[in-house]
Write an enzyme that holds these catalytic residues in place. Structure first.
Site, mmCIF file in Angstrom:
data_model
loop_
_atom_site.group_PDB
_atom_site.id
_atom_site.type_symbol
_atom_site.label_atom_id
_atom_site.label_comp_id
_atom_site.label_asym_id
_atom_site.label_seq_id
_atom_site.Cartn_x
_atom_site.Cartn_y
_atom_site.Cartn_z
ATOM 1 N N ARG A 43 1.431 4.769 -7.507
ATOM 2 C CA ARG A 43 2.456 5.160 -8.488
ATOM 3 C C ARG A 43 2.183 4.556 -9.863
ATOM 4 N NH1 ARG A 43 8.065 6.448 -7.605
ATOM 5 N NH2 ARG A 43 7.631 6.023 -5.437
ATOM 6 N N TYR A 147 -3.101 6.263 3.952
ATOM 7 C CA TYR A 147 -4.081 6.962 3.120
ATOM 8 C C TYR A 147 -4.496 6.086 1.944
ATOM 9 C CZ TYR A 147 0.136 8.084 0.436
ATOM 10 O OH TYR A 147 1.314 8.011 -0.266
#
Length: 175
Positions: A43, A147
């Site tokens: 992010r 991931y």
């Protein structure tokens, strides 16, 4: 393209697996793997790439929104430190505990979905995680997904578990 290759981590061989680790299926057909590009991004890296494209001085940190005013000509955001910022448009993308929501719709209490997500990041070097591997383990009412992000340097993981308990939305609450 350059931004993705600089900050993102391309998913290679993404798989769905049972809770015991047995393979279920790839997330997309193997014969199309060269055509499909999917990237995991942290992010903070995504926000940095967006901010880097803005003119200097546009983004100011350390400003907590506490109010909003609007007239026919402009919208103004009011900050806790007394500063104000006016613009043609204000986008209130400040999350579930939005300070701006009350100016758009009546605030409401979040409705529990019956599931809680627990998230974290681990350096991939400490794991021996296969480069680009994305895995989604599926179990009865639960799942665990992992991931790569940040050029494959970090592994993002999230576990979803059923719960009837209503908990405070937080990035740092113990679970």
């Amino acid at each position: 393209g350059d931004v993705l290759s600089r900050y993102g981590a391309r998913w290679v061989d993404p798989q769905l697996r049972r809770a015991d680790g047995t393979f279920i299926a790839p997330m997309w057909p193997p014969d199309r793997a060269d055509e499909i590009e999917f990237y995991g991004m942290h992010r903070g890296d995504l926000l940095r790439t967006l901010v880097d494209r803005l003119p200097g001085g546009v983004v100011r940190t350390g400003h907590r929104c506490v109010g909003f005013e609007q007239n026919d000509d402009e919208a103004t955001v009011i900050f806790e430190n007394g500063e104000r910022a006016s613009a043609d448009v204000v986008i209130g993308a400040d999350g579930i505990h939005s300070a701006l929501q009350q100016y758009v719709v009546e605030p409401s209490t979040p409705v529990p979905s019956g599931s809680m997500a627990y998230r974290g990041l681990i350096p991939t070097a400490s794991l021996g995680w296969p480069a680009g591997a994305m895995r989604n383990w599926l179990g009865a009412g639960k799942r665990f997904m992992a991931y790569p992000v940040r050029r494959g340097e970090l592994l993002n993981y999230v576990g979803f578990v059923p719960t009837d308990e209503h908990m405070k939305e937080s990035w740092s609450a113990p679970g």
